[in-house]
Design an enzyme around this catalytic site. Structure first.
Site, short mmCIF file in Angstrom:
data_model
loop_
_atom_site.label_atom_id
_atom_site.label_comp_id
_atom_site.label_asym_id
_atom_site.label_seq_id
_atom_site.Cartn_x
_atom_site.Cartn_y
_atom_site.Cartn_z
N ARG A 1 45.33 39.19 42.08
CA ARG A 1 45.87 37.93 42.54
C ARG A 1 45.83 37.87 44.07
O ARG A 1 46.03 38.88 44.74
CB ARG A 1 47.32 37.73 42.05
CG ARG A 1 47.44 37.41 40.57
CD ARG A 1 46.93 36.02 40.26
NE ARG A 1 47.14 35.63 38.87
CZ ARG A 1 46.26 35.78 37.90
NH1 ARG A 1 45.09 36.36 38.16
NH2 ARG A 1 46.53 35.36 36.67
N HIS B 1 37.04 33.29 42.07
CA HIS B 1 37.90 33.64 40.94
C HIS B 1 37.11 33.67 39.63
O HIS B 1 37.48 33.01 38.64
CB HIS B 1 39.08 32.67 40.84
CG HIS B 1 40.27 33.26 40.15
ND1 HIS B 1 41.55 32.93 40.47
CD2 HIS B 1 40.37 34.17 39.14
CE1 HIS B 1 42.40 33.60 39.70
NE2 HIS B 1 41.70 34.36 38.88
#
Length: 312
Positions: free
Chosen positions: A227, A275
């Site tokens: 993250r 991502h």
């Protein structure tokens, strides 16, 4: 059995048809605002509070490996989900294989010094460089969950020294395990490559900061697959500029999409992907969800349930 589905970007119709085929006895519908009809299971990603609040659900499935989007909303809206309702995440469903591919390819990229050769190419400079040696190229994995274990297994094939760090000690063959904050410095001291696969919890936010980066060997590399909130970006940029960190491969960021004005875009020692290190594979996710629901209906023990207190 009634199942409600919500994902802001997935092909909802595909999912509904696939779930109906995999669980023929279920009535599956796309949830829309104002739908307060009963449901047994909810399949969600970034769900609105009203979707789950007040429902007598048997379980909720997060359509990804992380559940931070749900847990963060629960902090602000505890009425969103009854504490007794089990919350599940997708433990693998093809993500492990994707993480393996991503991590191995980048580690080999650095190990063979392709980053240095790219910089030489940009200046039309021809110069063979000394090779790195495996025994001096220790790889450390922050976070020793399902995905961390998969990455470790794949890197063992290439005979790199491996170590991992997590809240509790692991017993992975061929991997040196470190546990707890008291062993973090010792873990970091030999990591030429640091791979972050930590869960997103209050304890891990901002963990990759100046203090942590200073404990790495000079010229270390960072691969962030977890993250964006784990990394203090200004501290990473400072470490890159000083040479303390030689290179970074970043798939996740504090703000996504990464703003055009971010200095990370143009840094010569940073590689960016949007991502995509491990995306949800729909067919494998449907198979996992249908199997888990069948086990729950039979009262069997199942894997993948989230400990809400720990955040994973």
């Amino acid at each position: 059995m009634d199942i409600i589905f919500y994902h802001p970007t997935f092909d909802t119709q595909w999912w509904i048809e696939a779930l109906r085929k995999a669980i023929p006895q279920a009535r599956v519908r796309a949830w829309k605002s104002g739908d307060n009809d009963s449901a047994d299971y909810a399949l969600v990603w970034h769900p609105p509070v009203e979707m789950l609040a007040g429902r007598d659900l048997k379980a909720v499935f997060a359509l990804g490996a992380g559940v931070d989007s749900i847990l963060s909303k629960l902090q602000a809206h505890p009425e969103m989900l009854n504490p007794s309702v089990p919350l599940f995440r997708l433990e693998d469903t093809g993500m492990g294989e994707q993480m393996q591919e991503y991590a191995v390819s980048q580690v080999l990229h650095w190990f063979r010094r392709f980053d240095d050769y790219r910089i030489q190419q940009n200046s039309s400079h021809w110069q063979p460089l000394p090779e790195y040696h495996r025994e001096d190229f220790t790889i450390g994995i922050l976070g020793a969950g399902v995905l961390g274990s998969k990455v470790a297994q794949s890197l063992q094939t290439w005979r790199f020294p491996l170590r991992c760090w997590s809240r509790t000690r692991k017993s992975w063959p061929g991997v040196q395990s470190f546990a707890g904050r008291e062993e973090l410095s010792a873990f970091l001291s030999q990591c030429r490559v640091l791979i972050n696969l930590l869960p997103n919890t209050p304890e891990t936010v901002g963990i990759i900061n100046q203090q942590l980066l200073e404990k790495l060997p000079d010229g270390a590399y960072l691969l962030n697959l977890a993250r964006g909130v784990h990394v203090v970006e200004d501290d990473l940029l400072a470490a890159l500029d000083s040479g303390k960190v030689k290179g970074a491969m970043l798939d996740v960021f504090n703000r996504e999409p990464l703003p055009p004005e971010s200095p990370l875009w143009q840094h010569p020692r940073v590689t960016i992907t949007p991502h995509v290190a491990a995306i949800t594979r729909p067919a494998e996710a449907v198979e996992y969800i249908s199997r888990t629901i069948a086990q729950l209906e039979k009262g069997e023990r199942v894997c993948g349930q989230v400990d809400r207190a720990r955040g994973y």
